[in-house]
Write a protein that holds these residues in place. Structure first.
Motif, PDB file in Angstrom:
ATOM      1  N   GLU A   2     -40.715 -33.740 -57.620  1.00 22.92           N
ATOM      2  CA  GLU A   2     -39.893 -34.845 -58.106  1.00 22.92           C
ATOM      3  C   GLU A   2     -38.467 -34.748 -57.563  1.00 22.92           C
ATOM      4  OE1 GLU A   2     -40.153 -34.604 -62.312  1.00 22.92           O
ATOM      5  OE2 GLU A   2     -42.184 -35.428 -62.430  1.00 22.92           O
ATOM      6  N   ARG A   3     -37.938 -33.533 -57.526  1.00 20.59           N
ATOM      7  CA  ARG A   3     -36.591 -33.344 -57.000  1.00 20.59           C
ATOM      8  C   ARG A   3     -36.547 -33.690 -55.510  1.00 20.59           C
ATOM      9  NH1 ARG A   3     -34.227 -27.396 -56.946  1.00 20.59           N
ATOM     10  NH2 ARG A   3     -35.894 -27.252 -55.394  1.00 20.59           N
ATOM     11  N   ALA A   4     -37.563 -33.250 -54.778  1.00 15.83           N
ATOM     12  CA  ALA A   4     -37.607 -33.549 -53.344  1.00 15.83           C
ATOM     13  C   ALA A   4     -37.672 -35.057 -53.113  1.00 15.83           C
ATOM     14  CB  ALA A   4     -38.807 -32.857 -52.694  1.00 15.83           C
ATOM     15  N   ALA A   5     -38.431 -35.756 -53.960  1.00 18.47           N
ATOM     16  CA  ALA A   5     -38.536 -37.211 -53.823  1.00 18.47           C
ATOM     17  C   ALA A   5     -37.191 -37.878 -54.075  1.00 18.47           C
ATOM     18  CB  ALA A   5     -39.598 -37.749 -54.779  1.00 18.47           C
ATOM     19  N   ARG A   6     -36.448 -37.378 -55.068  1.00 22.90           N
ATOM     20  CA  ARG A   6     -35.123 -37.950 -55.350  1.00 22.90           C
ATOM     21  C   ARG A   6     -34.172 -37.726 -54.183  1.00 22.90           C
ATOM     22  NH1 ARG A   6     -35.935 -35.457 -60.454  1.00 22.90           N
ATOM     23  NH2 ARG A   6     -34.429 -33.832 -59.911  1.00 22.90           N
ATOM     24  N   ILE A   7     -34.215 -36.522 -53.623  1.00 26.63           N
ATOM     25  CA  ILE A   7     -33.340 -36.220 -52.493  1.00 26.63           C
ATOM     26  C   ILE A   7     -33.699 -37.069 -51.282  1.00 26.63           C
ATOM     27  CG2 ILE A   7     -32.703 -34.423 -50.835  1.00 26.63           C
ATOM     28  CD1 ILE A   7     -32.916 -32.399 -53.087  1.00 26.63           C
ATOM     29  N   GLU A   8     -35.005 -37.224 -51.042  1.00 29.77           N
ATOM     30  CA  GLU A   8     -35.444 -38.033 -49.909  1.00 29.77           C
ATOM     31  C   GLU A   8     -34.999 -39.485 -50.072  1.00 29.77           C
ATOM     32  OE1 GLU A   8     -39.557 -39.140 -47.453  1.00 29.77           O
ATOM     33  OE2 GLU A   8     -39.625 -37.919 -49.269  1.00 29.77           O
ATOM     34  N   ALA A   9     -35.094 -40.003 -51.312  1.00 28.13           N
ATOM     35  CA  ALA A   9     -34.674 -41.377 -51.552  1.00 28.13           C
ATOM     36  C   ALA A   9     -33.176 -41.533 -51.346  1.00 28.13           C
ATOM     37  CB  ALA A   9     -35.057 -41.795 -52.975  1.00 28.13           C
ATOM     38  N   MET A  37     -19.389 -35.371 -50.225  1.00 29.85           N
ATOM     39  CA  MET A  37     -20.374 -36.343 -50.673  1.00 29.85           C
ATOM     40  C   MET A  37     -21.753 -35.705 -50.775  1.00 29.85           C
ATOM     41  SD  MET A  37     -19.208 -39.772 -48.585  1.00 29.85           S
ATOM     42  CE  MET A  37     -20.527 -40.757 -49.295  1.00 29.85           C
ATOM     43  N   VAL A  38     -22.107 -34.878 -49.788  1.00 30.23           N
ATOM     44  CA  VAL A  38     -23.403 -34.205 -49.811  1.00 30.23           C
ATOM     45  C   VAL A  38     -23.465 -33.236 -50.984  1.00 30.23           C
ATOM     46  CG1 VAL A  38     -24.903 -32.603 -48.584  1.00 30.23           C
ATOM     47  CG2 VAL A  38     -23.805 -34.465 -47.346  1.00 30.23           C
ATOM     48  N   SER A  39     -22.391 -32.470 -51.174  1.00 29.19           N
ATOM     49  CA  SER A  39     -22.352 -31.508 -52.276  1.00 29.19           C
ATOM     50  C   SER A  39     -22.489 -32.212 -53.623  1.00 29.19           C
ATOM     51  CB  SER A  39     -21.043 -30.715 -52.214  1.00 29.19           C
ATOM     52  OG  SER A  39     -20.964 -29.799 -53.279  1.00 29.19           O
ATOM     53  N   ASP A  40     -21.763 -33.305 -53.812  1.00 31.12           N
ATOM     54  CA  ASP A  40     -21.845 -34.053 -55.078  1.00 31.12           C
ATOM     55  C   ASP A  40     -23.250 -34.608 -55.295  1.00 31.12           C
ATOM     56  OD1 ASP A  40     -19.181 -33.523 -55.456  1.00 31.12           O
ATOM     57  OD2 ASP A  40     -18.488 -35.503 -54.805  1.00 31.12           O
ATOM     58  N   ALA A  41     -23.865 -35.104 -54.208  1.00 36.84           N
ATOM     59  CA  ALA A  41     -25.214 -35.670 -54.328  1.00 36.84           C
ATOM     60  C   ALA A  41     -26.226 -34.599 -54.719  1.00 36.84           C
ATOM     61  CB  ALA A  41     -25.617 -36.331 -53.018  1.00 36.84           C
ATOM     62  N   LEU A  42     -26.109 -33.412 -54.134  1.00 34.14           N
ATOM     63  CA  LEU A  42     -27.040 -32.336 -54.465  1.00 34.14           C
ATOM     64  C   LEU A  42     -26.914 -31.933 -55.926  1.00 34.14           C
ATOM     65  CD1 LEU A  42     -26.763 -30.057 -51.299  1.00 34.14           C
ATOM     66  CD2 LEU A  42     -28.722 -31.428 -51.993  1.00 34.14           C
ATOM     67  N   ARG A  43     -25.684 -31.859 -56.420  1.00 37.18           N
ATOM     68  CA  ARG A  43     -25.498 -31.489 -57.828  1.00 37.18           C
ATOM     69  C   ARG A  43     -26.061 -32.568 -58.762  1.00 37.18           C
ATOM     70  NH1 ARG A  43     -20.465 -29.350 -56.000  1.00 37.18           N
ATOM     71  NH2 ARG A  43     -19.408 -31.310 -56.498  1.00 37.18           N
TER      72      ARG A  43
END
Length: 261
Positions: A148-155, A227-233
């Motif tokens: 599920e986490r991978a799907a969110r990151i991919e989206a 931006m990448v760091s904020d998105a990952l968190r």
């Protein structure tokens, strides 16, 4: 019932693929070394303004002929912009050629292993999974959460890349008399030289231009990394993402000048 390996031909093919893969990796290393040697040259104002960029699109030198100081500040700004863009474009063109050559090497790999070998490995894996079914069940929930986490990151990646590509970096030098704007890829978008900066010696002005440019590129990269760091968190709350994780995602989202490292 135990399974026997379906024959030696697949092993030979596998060894061949490994040898070819090693050749490809050596070729890629050569390409990386070649990219490090790439330079692109650009000029403006009939050669009075010159710029040089490396294989990563980083501007390494700006040269102003003393006669360029006779130009109007706005005209000189435009000519510096033109020279830098030409240098970056020339470097990217050469880098693209090297990357294309590397991709051509990859197409030389052997065809995938045949159906017999694939079926053998599938059956073997099925037996292993069946033997370890109890252990697998204990991790099923974790695997589902990871998926599920991978799907969110991919989206996020598709929309996130567009947001990052819209980032602009701003750099100043010469007490604010020089301003440079770059894209997130490090390409110069605008150079502004105020009239007061024209009082500087041509060599000093060139150095300050290069300084402002590098500051703008660093600013754009800092913003995009944040931006990448904020998105990952946000996508994976509760987990800690160190610099290496951010670098990995940052490199996946951005590929300025097909950066080799």
């Amino acid at each position: 019932m135990s399974l026997s390996f379906p024959g030696g031909s697949d092993l030979e093919l596998l060894e061949q693929m490994i040898r070819q893969a090693e050749d490809v990796m050596r070729g890629l290393a050569d390409v990386q070394a070649g990219i490090r040697q790439v330079t692109g040259e650009g000029e403006g104002a009939d050669g009075l303004v010159r710029a040089r960029a490396d294989g990563r699109g980083q501007v390494t030198a700006i040269t102003l002929d003393p006669r360029a100081m006779r130009l109007d500040a706005a005209v000189l700004s435009a000519e510096v912009t033109r020279a830098i863009r030409a240098a970056q474009d020339a470097a990217k063109e050469r880098t693209d050629e090297l990357v294309a050559a590397a991709q051509a090497r990859v197409t030389g790999l052997a065809a995938p292993l045949d159906e017999t070998f694939v079926r053998y490995r599938f059956d073997q894996l099925a037996q292993e999974l069946d033997a370890g079914a109890d252990e697998y069940d204990r991790y099923a929930d974790d695997l589902e959460q990871d998926a599920e986490r991978a799907a969110r990151i991919e989206a996020w990646l598709e929309d996130g890349q567009r947001e990052i590509e819209a980032v602009t970096g701003h750099g100043r030098a010469a007490d604010g008399r020089i301003k440079v704007v770059t894209t997130v890829y490090g390409q110069v978008r605008e150079v502004v030289i105020e009239p007061r900066a024209m009082r500087l010696p041509s060599r000093t002005l060139a150095e300050e231009l290069l300084l402002a440019l590098h500051r703008a590129q660093q600013d754009a990269e800092r913003q995009s990394r944040q931006m990448v760091s904020d998105a990952l968190r946000e996508l994976a709350p509760g987990e800690s993402f160190g610099p290496d994780a951010v670098d990995e995602w940052f490199g996946g989202v951005l590929k300025p000048f097909e950066r080799p490292d």
